[in-house]
Design a protein around this motif. Structure first.
Motif, PDB file in Angstrom:
ATOM      1  N   PRO A  61       0.852  -1.193   0.000  1.00 28.08           N
ATOM      2  CA  PRO A  61       0.000   0.000   0.000  1.00 28.08           C
ATOM      3  C   PRO A  61       0.894   1.252   0.000  1.00 28.08           C
ATOM      4  N   TYR A  62       1.521   1.515  -1.130  1.00 22.46           N
ATOM      5  CA  TYR A  62       2.613   2.487  -1.147  1.00 22.46           C
ATOM      6  C   TYR A  62       2.149   3.933  -1.023  1.00 22.46           C
ATOM      7  N   ARG A  63       0.847   4.162  -1.089  1.00 15.57           N
ATOM      8  CA  ARG A  63       0.315   5.508  -0.838  1.00 15.57           C
ATOM      9  C   ARG A  63      -0.163   5.666   0.595  1.00 15.57           C
ATOM     10  N   GLU A  64       0.078   4.667   1.406  1.00 14.62           N
ATOM     11  CA  GLU A  64      -0.307   4.709   2.820  1.00 14.62           C
ATOM     12  C   GLU A  64       0.903   5.163   3.629  1.00 14.62           C
ATOM     13  N   PRO A  65       0.911   6.395   4.140  1.00 15.15           N
ATOM     14  CA  PRO A  65       2.092   6.917   4.858  1.00 15.15           C
ATOM     15  C   PRO A  65       2.519   6.045   6.034  1.00 15.15           C
ATOM     16  N   HIS A 105      -5.735 -10.921 -16.294  1.00 17.61           N
ATOM     17  CA  HIS A 105      -5.842 -12.317 -15.888  1.00 17.61           C
ATOM     18  C   HIS A 105      -5.512 -12.497 -14.404  1.00 17.61           C
ATOM     19  N   LEU A 106      -4.939 -11.475 -13.789  1.00 17.98           N
ATOM     20  CA  LEU A 106      -4.489 -11.557 -12.396  1.00 17.98           C
ATOM     21  C   LEU A 106      -5.251 -10.560 -11.538  1.00 17.98           C
ATOM     22  N   ALA A 107      -5.794 -11.045 -10.409  1.00 16.77           N
ATOM     23  CA  ALA A 107      -6.499 -10.193  -9.456  1.00 16.77           C
ATOM     24  C   ALA A 107      -5.894 -10.372  -8.070  1.00 16.77           C
ATOM     25  N   VAL A 108      -6.116  -9.384  -7.223  1.00 16.41           N
ATOM     26  CA  VAL A 108      -5.605  -9.377  -5.854  1.00 16.41           C
ATOM     27  C   VAL A 108      -6.774  -9.196  -4.892  1.00 16.41           C
ATOM     28  N   VAL A 109      -6.748  -9.922  -3.790  1.00 17.31           N
ATOM     29  CA  VAL A 109      -7.669  -9.676  -2.683  1.00 17.31           C
ATOM     30  C   VAL A 109      -6.813  -9.336  -1.471  1.00 17.31           C
ATOM     31  N   HIS A 110      -6.909  -8.107  -1.007  1.00 16.41           N
ATOM     32  CA  HIS A 110      -6.090  -7.682   0.135  1.00 16.41           C
ATOM     33  C   HIS A 110      -6.921  -7.683   1.410  1.00 16.41           C
ATOM     34  N   GLY A 363      -7.030   0.125   6.139  1.00 18.96           N
ATOM     35  CA  GLY A 363      -6.081   1.166   6.506  1.00 18.96           C
ATOM     36  C   GLY A 363      -5.130   0.724   7.590  1.00 18.96           C
ATOM     37  N   LEU A 364      -4.047   1.477   7.727  1.00 20.13           N
ATOM     38  CA  LEU A 364      -3.004   1.134   8.692  1.00 20.13           C
ATOM     39  C   LEU A 364      -2.887   2.138   9.829  1.00 20.13           C
ATOM     40  N   ALA A 365      -3.841   3.027   9.942  1.00 18.86           N
ATOM     41  CA  ALA A 365      -3.843   3.943  11.090  1.00 18.86           C
ATOM     42  C   ALA A 365      -3.943   3.114  12.369  1.00 18.86           C
ATOM     43  N   ARG A 373      -1.685  -4.135  16.229  1.00 13.84           N
ATOM     44  CA  ARG A 373      -0.399  -4.547  15.665  1.00 13.84           C
ATOM     45  C   ARG A 373      -0.471  -5.095  14.239  1.00 13.84           C
ATOM     46  N   ASP A 374      -1.664  -5.482  13.764  1.00  9.74           N
ATOM     47  CA  ASP A 374      -1.750  -6.186  12.486  1.00  9.74           C
ATOM     48  C   ASP A 374      -2.763  -5.554  11.539  1.00  9.74           C
ATOM     49  N   LEU A 375      -2.584  -5.840  10.263  1.00 13.82           N
ATOM     50  CA  LEU A 375      -3.604  -5.509   9.281  1.00 13.82           C
ATOM     51  C   LEU A 375      -4.875  -6.282   9.624  1.00 13.82           C
ATOM     52  N   ALA A 376      -6.012  -5.592   9.637  1.00 11.85           N
ATOM     53  CA  ALA A 376      -7.291  -6.222   9.983  1.00 11.85           C
ATOM     54  C   ALA A 376      -7.854  -6.984   8.788  1.00 11.85           C
ATOM     55  N   ILE A 377      -8.595  -8.044   9.068  1.00 10.18           N
ATOM     56  CA  ILE A 377      -9.248  -8.820   8.022  1.00 10.18           C
ATOM     57  C   ILE A 377     -10.591  -8.203   7.682  1.00 10.18           C
TER      58      ILE A 377
END
Length: 418
Positions: A61-65, A105-110, A363-365, A373-377
């Protein structure tokens, strides 16, 4: 070497292991009529990244400060990220996948994963592979149940029939948890190990197969020998990948090449499984280069080569990747990351609505992190797998595949075209 019934049985399903012990004259065609009967349909390939891959540096998430604030030395610099959509980007070691993204042909689920809070590799892998997070008593795997649900869906339609011994395939020394269950599975380390020249114990096999009155042994033995016969007919030693399909060295690249071999040989494969380890980056994870980059380079090169190798047949494939959990948002004191929660999944295929990142980004706030401490699902991984099961295998009874979860087509992210 004693030859026993146990040789053929593993976790309630058939396991064919690489061996030179099976004699060449045992080639009964008990499933000959089904060799290609199911080979022209859709196929589901499942890849497990064992060790908990760092999804935040896989799809950045390179636009996430906050991402850069939390990771002073291992964050992927913005100018090195392979941009996907203006917010997310691939790790630079994953350049081979960019073309597949551009071709849609390629998708991402974050922010996807298992809702169970465990940080144990063993428990988390078991839960994800069984498809029942938090339930230790489940005896079979979600993909085996999906194949059984496919049979149930086709019951009475004349389409279920008898299956090829290669219907379910795993490149693994034993049947993985994902495929454990009553539906027969072929598990093998390497196609080349299927050398079936006569051996001194051939007579023992013949006696066991021909004289036993054990119905279960007879059925499993027949399937085993038929699998060997079919593999010999496919002549795997003479296989040459398609032009431009440059598989990397290593176990995972070899597994993907051999899955392509068996798919292209029309052996009736409907579901295939492979895994790749080395993702537990507690120390010296690295950024654009280093430990994680090396795993991602092999991973992405293997998937890209597989796609090229499959040619026109790739249109009938759905490939999905998963890992037991992600990594902590903060880097630790040894230049790595610890066990986390949410992660990233990839889907690759002819019916994938690619070129898009699916799911809700939490988000990572600090206030949005799981347990601070972790990215939420935000997407239960079973929503992704459930859609793949329905739209690829036609197994629409998701209650059978993922018991206890209220999954329905209205819950799908609509990543796959019907």
């Amino acid at each position: 070497m004693p030859v026993t019934r146990r040789f053929f049985m593993k976790s309630g399903a058939m396991a064919v292991v690489g061996t030179s012990a099976i004699p060449s004259f045992l080639t009964r065609s008990v499933f000959a009529e089904a060799t290609t009967a199911r080979a022209q349909g859709k196929k589901l390939i499942v890849i497990f990244q064992r060790g908990a891959a760092d999804g935040l540096s896989v799809v950045v998430p390179y636009r996430e400060p906050s991402y850069y604030q939390y990771r002073s030395s291992i964050a992927i610099p913005q100018n090195q990220v392979i941009d996907l959509d203006g917010f997310f980007g691939l790790h630079p070691a994953m350049q081979p996948l960019k073309t597949l993204w551009e071709q849609k042909h390629l998708a991402v689920v974050h922010a996807a994963g298992s809702p169970d809070p465990t940080r144990s590799h063993f428990d988390a892998q078991d839960y994800m592979e069984s498809g029942t997070p938090g339930v230790k008593s489940t005896r079979d795997g979600w993909l085996n149940r999906a194949l059984a649900a496919e049979d149930a869906a086709h019951s009475g339609t004349g389409q279920s029939g008898r299956h090829s011994p290669f219907r379910a395939l795993a490149f693994s020394p034993q049947i993985p948890r994902t495929l454990e269950g009553p539906v027969p599975v072929v598990a093998l380390d390497n196609i080349q190990n299927f050398s079936v020249n006569p051996t001194p114990i051939a007579a023992s096999f013949a006696a066991m197969y021909d004289e036993s009155s054990d119905a279960i042994l007879h059925g499993t033995g027949a399937e085993t020998f038929e699998a060997v016969r079919m593999l010999r007919t496919a002549n795997p030693e003479k296989y040459t990948p398609a032009a431009g399909a440059n598989y990397p060295g290593g176990a995972f690249g070899n597994s993907m090449k051999q899955i392509a071999q068996l798919l292209k040989a029309d052996l009736g494969v409907e579901a295939a499984f492979a895994d790749i380890g080395g993702w537990d980056t507690h120390q010296n994870q690295g950024g654009s280069e280093g430990q994680l980059a090396g795993r991602l380079r092999e991973f992405s090169q293997s998937l890209a080569a597989f796609w090229i190798d499959m040619g026109d047949q790739a249109e009938d494939l759905t490939l999905v990747t998963m890992s037991e959990f992600g990594r902590t948002v903060h880097q630790n004191g040894t230049g790595g990351t610890d066990h986390g929660h949410a992660n990233v999944m990839f889907l690759l295929g002819g019916r994938v609505g690619g070129g898009k990142v699916y799911g809700e980004w939490p988000g990572l706030a600090p206030e949005n992190l799981y347990q601070q401490r972790d990215l939420a699902i935000t997407t239960d991984y079973r929503r992704v797998l459930g859609e793949a099961v329905v739209k690829t295998l036609g197994a629409d009874n998701l209650g059978m595949v993922f018991p206890g979860v209220p999954l329905h087509s209205r819950n799908f992210l609509n990543i796959l075209k019907a």
